[in-house]
Design an enzyme around this catalytic site. Sequence first.
Site, short mmCIF file in Angstrom:
data_model
loop_
_atom_site.label_atom_id
_atom_site.label_comp_id
_atom_site.label_asym_id
_atom_site.label_seq_id
_atom_site.Cartn_x
_atom_site.Cartn_y
_atom_site.Cartn_z
N HIS A 261 0.85 -1.19 0.00
CA HIS A 261 0.00 0.00 0.00
C HIS A 261 0.89 1.23 0.00
O HIS A 261 1.95 1.23 0.63
CB HIS A 261 -0.91 0.01 1.24
CG HIS A 261 -2.09 0.88 1.09
ND1 HIS A 261 -2.02 2.24 1.30
CD2 HIS A 261 -3.36 0.61 0.72
CE1 HIS A 261 -3.22 2.76 1.06
NE2 HIS A 261 -4.04 1.80 0.70
N ASP A 315 -7.82 -5.52 0.08
CA ASP A 315 -8.30 -6.45 -0.95
C ASP A 315 -7.93 -7.90 -0.67
O ASP A 315 -8.43 -8.79 -1.34
CB ASP A 315 -7.76 -6.04 -2.32
CG ASP A 315 -8.43 -4.78 -2.82
OD1 ASP A 315 -9.65 -4.65 -2.60
OD2 ASP A 315 -7.76 -3.94 -3.42
#
Length: 378
Positions: A261, A315
């Site tokens: 991320h 996710d």
Amino acid sequence: MTACEFQPGLEGIPAAQSKVSFVDGQAGKLEYRGVPIEALAENSSFLETAYLLIWGKFPRADDLEILQAEITHHRRIKYRIRDMMKCFPESGHPMDALQASAAALGLFYSRRALDDPSYIRGAVVRLLAKIPTMVAAFEHIRNGNDPVSPRDDLSYAANFLYMLHEQEPDPLFAHILDICLILHAEHTMNASTFSARVTASTLTDPYAIIASAVGTLAGPLHGGANEEVIMMLDEIGTVENVHPYLEEKLATKSKIMGFGHRVYKVKDPRAKILQKLAEQLFAHSGSDPAYEIALELEKAVAEKLGERGIYPNVDFYSGLVYQKLGIPTDLFTPIFAIARVAGWLAHWREQLETNRIYRPSQVYIGDHKLPYIPPDQR
Ligand code: CMC
């Protein structure tokens, strides 16, 4: 203002001042309007959270009731939109169908009055109400069936599952989907939110803003990663294959989907909650062998990439949850969009408050003063 250095992906460059949400990527903390995500997942509902995000404060009980009633009233979509969807190729991706349908709403609700609070509220209600109906409608239409009409007696999440499966969902499934929507509702200046704010800054209509954000969310480096995680777990196939798979990916410098991320350098707090939801679902309706593979992959990636701050993101576990809820894989990202509409709309309102059109600069690295070359000499 002094010229600053070019940063690929605008990393670390503030694109707006915002009160909508906050992320501390080192501590793994996320807050919506100052409220920790864990407290919202535990106590709130998606529509209450959407209200908090969009209007900046918790609704009183009657405010929430009114919003719920308005949304319930506006869930239906016009038959022309359904007919338009019938012309879409059934092999098309549901995110493309959603982007086109969201944009088409602008044709039907073309009055634009950005300084009128009732116009803003009407658009917020319509988008929150109709996006789930459009996602469910395309699912039926692409399978050759008529869409299922919404049911006014069902909650937001329960109604979506009902429209998708044409049967009233298990209350636990509806509750878990509602929490998933809360977790995906907002996440500071990510690519689709930036896209929404850029589009909003031109003072265009909210349907164009949502369509533009949906198009941005669709990519595999953003919302599309949740589908790819499930495909990856399928491809890995067995727990024994986790390490060879990871070695091969690392050797070819390929990304491991559902990890990493720009902001979080620890495990995403949403991934922690989603993992618990997955476990709750497995305890309720049977385990999934892909979960064992996911756990082993998480461990293996932590060993290899943990020191670089690459951990599961939102996710990684959401796909396992959606799969257990009986949702087709290519609807995972549209469900992300259903939730993120709340965040996009909150940013739309905030952008309008102090709007200045986005017009960044660039660093030109091309040539100058080249001669024109006639076609026969090229
Ligand atoms: N697997 C392997 N290596 C990775 C991964 C990963 N998932 N993520 C980052 N890296 C490595 C990357 O190869 C690069 O290494 P090097 O410096 O040697 O070139 C370094 O870490 C920095 O990566 P980056 O791509 O420059 O980082 P970024 O901040 O631009 O990208 C990201 C963030 C989310 C796009 C990226 O981590 C990624 O592609 N992850 C996989 C896709 C994914 O799961 N996306 C969902 C993101 S969260 C939800 C959402 O935004 O919708």
